[in-house]
Scaffold this motif. Structure first.
Motif, PDB file in Angstrom:
ATOM      1  N   ALA A  65      -6.453  12.513   3.995  1.00  0.00           N
ATOM      2  CA  ALA A  65      -7.112  11.368   3.366  1.00  0.00           C
ATOM      3  C   ALA A  65      -6.062  10.415   2.826  1.00  0.00           C
ATOM      4  CB  ALA A  65      -8.028  11.821   2.238  1.00  0.00           C
ATOM      5  N   ILE A  66      -6.368   9.143   2.944  1.00  0.00           N
ATOM      6  CA  ILE A  66      -5.549   8.081   2.354  1.00  0.00           C
ATOM      7  C   ILE A  66      -6.488   7.241   1.500  1.00  0.00           C
ATOM      8  CG2 ILE A  66      -4.093   6.069   2.775  1.00  0.00           C
ATOM      9  CD1 ILE A  66      -3.447   7.273   5.551  1.00  0.00           C
ATOM     10  N   GLU A  67      -6.237   7.224   0.211  1.00  0.00           N
ATOM     11  CA  GLU A  67      -7.075   6.461  -0.714  1.00  0.00           C
ATOM     12  C   GLU A  67      -6.230   5.366  -1.349  1.00  0.00           C
ATOM     13  OE1 GLU A  67     -10.826   5.805  -2.535  1.00  0.00           O
ATOM     14  OE2 GLU A  67     -10.295   7.258  -0.996  1.00  0.00           O
ATOM     15  N   ALA A  68      -6.647   4.126  -1.156  1.00  0.00           N
ATOM     16  CA  ALA A  68      -5.933   2.989  -1.734  1.00  0.00           C
ATOM     17  C   ALA A  68      -6.507   2.667  -3.106  1.00  0.00           C
ATOM     18  CB  ALA A  68      -6.040   1.781  -0.817  1.00  0.00           C
ATOM     19  N   GLY A  69      -5.638   2.244  -4.007  1.00  0.00           N
ATOM     20  CA  GLY A  69      -6.074   1.919  -5.357  1.00  0.00           C
ATOM     21  C   GLY A  69      -5.255   0.794  -5.960  1.00  0.00           C
ATOM     22  N   ILE A  70      -5.591   0.478  -7.188  1.00  0.00           N
ATOM     23  CA  ILE A  70      -4.888  -0.542  -7.964  1.00  0.00           C
ATOM     24  C   ILE A  70      -4.325   0.143  -9.207  1.00  0.00           C
ATOM     25  CG2 ILE A  70      -5.087  -2.707  -9.262  1.00  0.00           C
ATOM     26  CD1 ILE A  70      -5.649  -3.160  -6.325  1.00  0.00           C
ATOM     27  N   ASP A  71      -3.046  -0.084  -9.470  1.00  0.00           N
ATOM     28  CA  ASP A  71      -2.404   0.502 -10.638  1.00  0.00           C
ATOM     29  C   ASP A  71      -1.307  -0.447 -11.106  1.00  0.00           C
ATOM     30  OD1 ASP A  71      -1.942   2.466 -12.579  1.00  0.00           O
ATOM     31  OD2 ASP A  71      -0.560   3.589 -11.315  1.00  0.00           O
ATOM     32  N   ASP A  72      -1.309  -0.771 -12.384  1.00  0.00           N
ATOM     33  CA  ASP A  72      -0.276  -1.650 -12.948  1.00  0.00           C
ATOM     34  C   ASP A  72      -0.087  -2.929 -12.135  1.00  0.00           C
ATOM     35  OD1 ASP A  72       0.247   0.031 -15.088  1.00  0.00           O
ATOM     36  OD2 ASP A  72       1.759   1.164 -13.970  1.00  0.00           O
ATOM     37  N   ASN A  73      -1.175  -3.607 -11.838  1.00  0.00           N
ATOM     38  CA  ASN A  73      -1.155  -4.894 -11.133  1.00  0.00           C
ATOM     39  C   ASN A  73      -0.651  -4.805  -9.699  1.00  0.00           C
ATOM     40  OD1 ASN A  73      -2.087  -6.120 -13.505  1.00  0.00           O
ATOM     41  ND2 ASN A  73      -0.002  -6.429 -14.238  1.00  0.00           N
ATOM     42  N   SER A  74      -0.683  -3.616  -9.131  1.00  0.00           N
ATOM     43  CA  SER A  74      -0.198  -3.409  -7.765  1.00  0.00           C
ATOM     44  C   SER A  74      -1.203  -2.594  -6.971  1.00  0.00           C
ATOM     45  CB  SER A  74       1.135  -2.656  -7.779  1.00  0.00           C
ATOM     46  OG  SER A  74       2.132  -3.410  -8.424  1.00  0.00           O
ATOM     47  N   THR A  75      -1.122  -2.729  -5.656  1.00  0.00           N
ATOM     48  CA  THR A  75      -1.902  -1.869  -4.779  1.00  0.00           C
ATOM     49  C   THR A  75      -0.986  -0.791  -4.215  1.00  0.00           C
ATOM     50  OG1 THR A  75      -3.418  -1.756  -2.898  1.00  0.00           O
ATOM     51  CG2 THR A  75      -1.612  -3.352  -2.730  1.00  0.00           C
TER      52      THR A  75
END
Length: 171
Positions: A74-84
């Protein structure tokens, strides 16, 4: 031949998985079967833990649907500290490998829309006019002027997450 279940039907993610597995295990050594499974997190996860949880949940759900496979990815994309970024989770019957991808800082105008409740893919599609950009080069391709793509960044993370599966020192 390794039977690999891709817990996504996203072509950019499948390409990264296939390329990485063939580089590690040899060309033609794997058969990738993409399936759609739930992540159990919002469409746009925020933070490292929520994003990793989404990837882990996708692997668990893929294992339930296809228990006979050799690998589940699995590859899950997210947002963290103003970054993807993304989390990659790979499991076999005996092992788990995980890796976090490189991060791309996002412009404020994009982040405003994402924080307002839209997922990054649709925001980027509106911004660029490219339909389903998240299934193609993604924000990474746009903001790196095509030097990198979603798939190329995910590819590195998949290679890293595969380390426990071909290095005896991990066992």
């Amino acid at each position: 031949m390794h039977q690999v279940i891709s817990a996504t039907t996203n072509p950019a993610k499948i390409q990264a998985i296939l390329q990485a597995f063939e580089e590690i295990f040899g060309e033609g050594s794997c058969h990738i079967t993409p399936i759609a499974v739930e992540s159990g997190v919002p469409e746009q996860p925020f933070g490292s833990e929520e994003t990793r949880t989404g990837a882990r949940n996708r692997v668990a759900n893929a294992r339930l649907l296809c228990p006979e496979a050799d690998f589940w990815v699995a590859i899950e994309a997210g947002i963290d500290d103003n970054s993807t970024f993304s989390w990659v989770v790979i499991e076999s019957v005996e092992l788990r490998g995980e890796s976090r991808s490189a991060t791309l800082p996002l412009p404020a105008v994009i982040l405003e829309n994402v924080r307002a409740g839209d997922a990054l893919g649709p925001v980027m599609s509106r911004y660029t006019g490219i339909d389903e950009i998240g299934r193609k080069e993604g924000a990474i391709g746009i903001f790196t002027a095509g030097k990198l793509t979603r798939s190329s960044v995910y590819h590195q993370a998949v290679i890293l997450a595969l380390s426990p599966f071909h290095n005896a020192v991990y066992r």
